[in-house]
Design a protein around this motif. Structure first.
Motif, PDB file in Angstrom:
ATOM      1  N   SER A 184       0.414  -1.202   0.071  1.00 24.64           N
ATOM      2  CA  SER A 184      -0.357  -0.238  -0.147  1.00 24.64           C
ATOM      3  C   SER A 184       0.590   1.628  -0.185  1.00 24.64           C
ATOM      4  N   TYR A 185       2.301   1.500   0.128  1.00 17.24           N
ATOM      5  CA  TYR A 185       3.301   2.275   0.202  1.00 17.24           C
ATOM      6  C   TYR A 185       4.066   2.532  -1.987  1.00 17.24           C
ATOM      7  N   THR A 186       3.703   4.077  -2.521  1.00 21.10           N
ATOM      8  CA  THR A 186       4.990   3.498  -2.974  1.00 21.10           C
ATOM      9  C   THR A 186       6.275   3.432  -2.605  1.00 21.10           C
ATOM     10  N   VAL A 187       7.148   3.750  -3.390  1.00 15.23           N
ATOM     11  CA  VAL A 187       8.507   2.829  -3.167  1.00 15.23           C
ATOM     12  C   VAL A 187       9.004   4.404  -2.404  1.00 15.23           C
ATOM     13  N   SER A 188       8.653   5.224  -2.741  1.00 13.03           N
ATOM     14  CA  SER A 188       9.512   6.885  -2.366  1.00 13.03           C
ATOM     15  C   SER A 188       8.772   7.097  -0.944  1.00 13.03           C
ATOM     16  N   SER A 189       7.405   6.636  -0.863  1.00 14.33           N
ATOM     17  CA  SER A 189       6.894   6.957   0.158  1.00 14.33           C
ATOM     18  C   SER A 189       7.152   6.442   1.865  1.00 14.33           C
ATOM     19  N   TYR A 190       6.807   5.090   1.272  1.00 17.56           N
ATOM     20  CA  TYR A 190       7.935   3.681   1.963  1.00 17.56           C
ATOM     21  C   TYR A 190       9.745   4.719   2.389  1.00 17.56           C
ATOM     22  N   ILE A 191      10.572   4.821   1.463  1.00 17.46           N
ATOM     23  CA  ILE A 191      11.724   5.495   2.112  1.00 17.46           C
ATOM     24  C   ILE A 191      12.094   6.445   2.915  1.00 17.46           C
ATOM     25  N   THR A 192      11.003   7.352   2.641  1.00 20.89           N
ATOM     26  CA  THR A 192      10.541   7.949   3.230  1.00 20.89           C
ATOM     27  C   THR A 192       9.864   8.248   5.013  1.00 20.89           C
ATOM     28  N   SER A 193       9.078   7.186   4.715  1.00 20.75           N
ATOM     29  CA  SER A 193       8.658   6.713   6.413  1.00 20.75           C
ATOM     30  C   SER A 193       9.757   6.073   7.221  1.00 20.75           C
ATOM     31  N   TYR A 194      10.584   5.580   6.165  1.00 20.07           N
ATOM     32  CA  TYR A 194      12.084   4.753   7.266  1.00 20.07           C
ATOM     33  C   TYR A 194      12.242   5.758   7.662  1.00 20.07           C
ATOM     34  N   ARG A 195      12.513   6.552   6.657  1.00 23.07           N
ATOM     35  CA  ARG A 195      14.326   7.628   6.964  1.00 23.07           C
ATOM     36  C   ARG A 195      13.787   8.098   8.457  1.00 23.07           C
ATOM     37  N   ILE A 196      11.846   9.041   8.451  1.00 24.21           N
ATOM     38  CA  ILE A 196      11.397   9.608   9.586  1.00 24.21           C
ATOM     39  C   ILE A 196      11.335   8.425  10.938  1.00 24.21           C
ATOM     40  N   HIS A 197      11.646   7.936  10.727  1.00 23.61           N
ATOM     41  CA  HIS A 197      11.241   6.834  11.974  1.00 23.61           C
ATOM     42  C   HIS A 197      12.613   6.922  12.877  1.00 23.61           C
ATOM     43  N   MET A 198      13.509   6.815  11.384  1.00 22.88           N
ATOM     44  CA  MET A 198      15.332   7.058  12.144  1.00 22.88           C
ATOM     45  C   MET A 198      15.141   7.842  12.680  1.00 22.88           C
ATOM     46  N   ALA A 199      14.602   9.133  12.118  1.00 22.30           N
ATOM     47  CA  ALA A 199      15.409  10.416  12.615  1.00 22.30           C
ATOM     48  C   ALA A 199      14.207  10.528  13.882  1.00 22.30           C
ATOM     49  N   MET A 200      13.124   9.776  14.441  1.00 26.97           N
ATOM     50  CA  MET A 200      12.027   9.854  15.331  1.00 26.97           C
ATOM     51  C   MET A 200      13.603   9.239  16.739  1.00 26.97           C
ATOM     52  N   GLU A 201      13.708   8.168  16.609  1.00 23.40           N
ATOM     53  CA  GLU A 201      14.780   7.360  17.503  1.00 23.40           C
ATOM     54  C   GLU A 201      15.895   8.176  17.799  1.00 23.40           C
ATOM     55  N   LEU A 202      16.664   9.286  16.681  1.00 26.57           N
ATOM     56  CA  LEU A 202      17.817   9.380  16.841  1.00 26.57           C
ATOM     57  C   LEU A 202      17.409  11.089  18.162  1.00 26.57           C
ATOM     58  N   LEU A 203      16.194  11.517  17.709  1.00 29.41           N
ATOM     59  CA  LEU A 203      15.882  12.688  18.428  1.00 29.41           C
ATOM     60  C   LEU A 203      15.651  12.030  19.548  1.00 29.41           C
ATOM     61  N   GLN A 204      15.187  10.819  20.379  1.00 34.24           N
ATOM     62  CA  GLN A 204      14.525  10.754  21.213  1.00 34.24           C
ATOM     63  C   GLN A 204      15.964  11.096  22.583  1.00 34.24           C
ATOM     64  N   ASP A 205      17.199  11.223  21.256  1.00 31.74           N
ATOM     65  CA  ASP A 205      18.852  11.522  23.006  1.00 31.74           C
ATOM     66  C   ASP A 205      19.239  13.178  22.483  1.00 31.74           C
ATOM     67  N   CYS A 206      19.058  13.452  23.039  1.00 29.00           N
ATOM     68  CA  CYS A 206      18.274  14.863  23.887  1.00 29.00           C
ATOM     69  C   CYS A 206      20.014  15.533  23.012  1.00 29.00           C
ATOM     70  N   ARG A 207      21.308  14.981  23.132  1.00 31.57           N
ATOM     71  CA  ARG A 207      22.353  15.236  22.110  1.00 31.57           C
ATOM     72  C   ARG A 207      22.615  15.321  21.277  1.00 31.57           C
ATOM     73  N   SER A 208      21.834  14.850  20.059  1.00 36.75           N
ATOM     74  CA  SER A 208      21.395  14.836  18.303  1.00 36.75           C
ATOM     75  C   SER A 208      21.360  15.818  18.354  1.00 36.75           C
ATOM     76  N   ARG A 209      21.762  16.787  17.243  1.00 32.78           N
ATOM     77  CA  ARG A 209      21.237  17.596  16.997  1.00 32.78           C
ATOM     78  C   ARG A 209      20.224  17.523  15.271  1.00 32.78           C
ATOM     79  N   VAL A 210      19.431  18.728  15.069  1.00 32.36           N
ATOM     80  CA  VAL A 210      18.703  18.364  13.805  1.00 32.36           C
ATOM     81  C   VAL A 210      19.836  17.655  12.974  1.00 32.36           C
ATOM     82  N   CYS A 211      20.101  19.195  12.901  1.00 31.26           N
ATOM     83  CA  CYS A 211      20.837  19.055  11.192  1.00 31.26           C
ATOM     84  C   CYS A 211      21.998  17.504  11.857  1.00 31.26           C
TER      85      CYS A 211
END
Length: 246
Positions: A184-211
């Motif tokens: 039910s995903y396009t390949v592009s939307s799947y890649i985007t969702s995957y990336r954003i999920h990984m970003a969510m995990e990384l951002l839970q560390d307060c030492r991680s900068r957004v950039c």
């Protein structure tokens, strides 16, 4: 041995999860259970489990609020959400709080064990919440291989349907068709969702900068990353990070 806490308001369902699931087969042991979110918080604080399996709609405190409070306390415990189809919007809220997977109720024999195995796999830290991968169950060879390729290369800035198709040796059109049909995903939307999920995990560390997080998940343009993150989660990366730490 993975320590597990079960939070479920229906006693028969809770007992069934505790007794009927083959926890030993996935190297787990249930160390506690609770009938609502308030009790769940107390049990989780007491036993410090590695995994929480929780219903969403419960009296006194629901599963969403329980997970929100756990994150506010700095808990990184993994969470599997149990939800009815009609409550899927709630499940999406839980995913935004860092839940790692969800199962639709009533789930079938073996499904909970399989969800735990996904968490225990070498790629578990790279598996998006709510995205059906990369077990390949019911998927064609090309879709399974595409999912695996994305899991391994999501942080490459130039990953796209074309690069995935070239790796698999198929046309973009064919890959796009079967991927959309089976996931039910396009390949592009799947890649985007995957990336954003990984970003969510990384951002839970307060030492991680957004950039830095943007770069780690494959975005060269921080403005575009922030815009995409907000479309996916409803929060900017900095807002999400502050909420995780508050």
């Amino acid at each position: 041995m993975t320590k597990v806490v079960i939070v479920e308001d229906e006693e028969l369902v809770r007992r069934g999860i505790m007794l009927a699931v083959d926890w030993a087969s996935v190297d787990c042991v249930v160390v506690g259970d609770a009938a609502n979110g308030e009790e769940g918080l107390e049990v989780i604080r007491r036993y410090q489990p590695d995994l929480v399996v929780t219903d969403i709609k419960m009296p006194r405190m629901d599963g969403i609020e329980m997970v929100r409070r756990l994150r506010a306390e700095g808990s990184g415990v993994r969470v599997i959400i149990l939800t009815a189809y009609s409550d899927f919007a709630y499940a999406q809220s839980a995913l935004k709080l860092g839940a790692v997977d969800y199962l639709l109720k009533p789930f079938h024999d073996g499904e909970l064990e399989e969800a735990v195995r996904r968490l225990q796999s070498p790629q578990s830290s790279r598996t998006p919440s709510g995205l059906d991968l990369p077990d390949g169950k019911g998927k064609s060879k090309y879709v399974t291989q595409a999912m695996r390729y994305i899991a391994e290369h999501y942080n490459a800035p130039d990953i796209c349907v074309g690069s995935v198709a070239r790796f698999l040796g198929v046309s973009e059109g064919h890959l796009s068709h079967v991927f959309k049909k089976e996931t039910s995903y396009t390949v592009s939307s799947y890649i985007t969702s995957y990336r954003i999920h990984m970003a969510m995990e990384l951002l839970q560390d307060c030492r991680s900068r957004v950039c830095e997080v943007a770069e780690q998940v494959g975005y060269r343009d921080i403005t575009y990353f922030s815009s995409t993150f907000k479309k996916q989660t409803g929060l900017s990366p900095s807002e999400y990070q502050k909420r995780c730490q508050s």
